[in-house]
Design a protein around this motif. Structure first.
Motif, PDB file in Angstrom:
ATOM      1  N   LEU A   1     -16.772-112.452  28.487  1.00  0.00           N
ATOM      2  CA  LEU A   1     -17.438-111.415  27.674  1.00  0.00           C
ATOM      3  C   LEU A   1     -18.419-110.618  28.523  1.00  0.00           C
ATOM      4  O   LEU A   1     -18.490-109.393  28.424  1.00  0.00           O
TER       5      LEU A   1
ATOM      6  N   ILE B   1     -17.566-106.593  26.613  1.00  0.00           N
ATOM      7  CA  ILE B   1     -16.976-106.298  25.307  1.00  0.00           C
ATOM      8  C   ILE B   1     -17.460-107.346  24.309  1.00  0.00           C
ATOM      9  O   ILE B   1     -18.031-108.362  24.691  1.00  0.00           O
ATOM     10  N   SER B   2     -17.203-107.102  23.033  1.00  0.00           N
ATOM     11  CA  SER B   2     -17.610-108.040  21.986  1.00  0.00           C
ATOM     12  C   SER B   2     -16.646-109.222  21.937  1.00  0.00           C
ATOM     13  O   SER B   2     -15.506-109.139  22.407  1.00  0.00           O
ATOM     14  N   SER B   3     -17.110-110.317  21.354  1.00  0.00           N
ATOM     15  CA  SER B   3     -16.253-111.496  21.233  1.00  0.00           C
ATOM     16  C   SER B   3     -15.054-111.201  20.338  1.00  0.00           C
ATOM     17  O   SER B   3     -13.948-111.671  20.603  1.00  0.00           O
ATOM     18  N   SER B   4     -15.242-110.388  19.303  1.00  0.00           N
ATOM     19  CA  SER B   4     -14.107-110.059  18.434  1.00  0.00           C
ATOM     20  C   SER B   4     -13.044-109.261  19.186  1.00  0.00           C
ATOM     21  O   SER B   4     -11.846-109.452  18.979  1.00  0.00           O
ATOM     22  N   MET B   5     -13.474-108.402  20.099  1.00  0.00           N
ATOM     23  CA  MET B   5     -12.516-107.635  20.900  1.00  0.00           C
ATOM     24  C   MET B   5     -11.736-108.559  21.829  1.00  0.00           C
ATOM     25  O   MET B   5     -10.520-108.434  21.966  1.00  0.00           O
ATOM     26  N   LEU B   6     -12.412-109.521  22.449  1.00  0.00           N
ATOM     27  CA  LEU B   6     -11.728-110.444  23.344  1.00  0.00           C
ATOM     28  C   LEU B   6     -10.768-111.340  22.565  1.00  0.00           C
ATOM     29  O   LEU B   6      -9.650-111.605  23.021  1.00  0.00           O
ATOM     30  N   TYR B   7     -11.180-111.794  21.375  1.00  0.00           N
ATOM     31  CA  TYR B   7     -10.268-112.578  20.531  1.00  0.00           C
ATOM     32  C   TYR B   7      -9.034-111.748  20.170  1.00  0.00           C
ATOM     33  O   TYR B   7      -7.911-112.240  20.181  1.00  0.00           O
ATOM     34  N   LYS B   8      -9.243-110.489  19.862  1.00  0.00           N
ATOM     35  CA  LYS B   8      -8.132-109.601  19.515  1.00  0.00           C
ATOM     36  C   LYS B   8      -7.171-109.451  20.698  1.00  0.00           C
ATOM     37  O   LYS B   8      -5.951-109.522  20.523  1.00  0.00           O
ATOM     38  N   LEU B   9      -7.703-109.260  21.892  1.00  0.00           N
ATOM     39  CA  LEU B   9      -6.870-109.110  23.084  1.00  0.00           C
ATOM     40  C   LEU B   9      -6.061-110.368  23.374  1.00  0.00           C
ATOM     41  O   LEU B   9      -4.896-110.291  23.763  1.00  0.00           O
TER      42      LEU B   9
ATOM     43  N   GLN C   1      -3.280-110.882  20.577  1.00  0.00           N
ATOM     44  CA  GLN C   1      -2.159-109.955  20.753  1.00  0.00           C
ATOM     45  C   GLN C   1      -1.485-110.135  22.111  1.00  0.00           C
ATOM     46  O   GLN C   1      -0.553-109.412  22.446  1.00  0.00           O
TER      47      GLN C   1
END
Length: 100
Positions: free
Chosen positions: A30, A35-43, A46
């Motif tokens: 992070l 980036i935010s943790s939610s963005m990294l989880y999303k990446l 996917q």
């Protein structure tokens, strides 16, 4: 070398310099990616970014993979585009002259 400070729910803690580590934890990734943790989880969900899950729970990242991801999808400058067009025109002209 500078050390980053990570805001944690239990207070502030120093995170070791990522330049010296090849494998990074989620929190360290992070900081590196900014980036935010939610963005990294999303990446990761996917599968847009490589990660490792050795024990089936915690995830880790190779520093090199994260840097390569950040540098992907390069947008060329106007100068680079002009140079590429010039080189393509030059090659086309040379090819047509060679074929005569």
């Amino acid at each position: 070398m500078e050390q980053k400070v990570f805001q944690h729910s239990k207070g502030i803690k120093e995170v070791p310099n990522q330049h010296s580590k090849e494998v990074l934890s989620f929190k360290e990734a992070l900081i590196l990616l900014d980036i935010s943790s939610s963005m990294l989880y999303k990446l990761t969900h996917q599968k847009l970014i490589s990660y490792y899950k050795p024990n089936g729970k915690l995830i880790y990242f190779k520093r090199e993979d994260l840097i390569n991801w950040m540098l992907s999808n390069k947008q060329p400058s106007n100068e680079e585009v002009k140079l590429e067009v010039f080189n393509n025109l030059k090659m086309t002209k040379n090819a047509s002259e060679y074929g005569k």
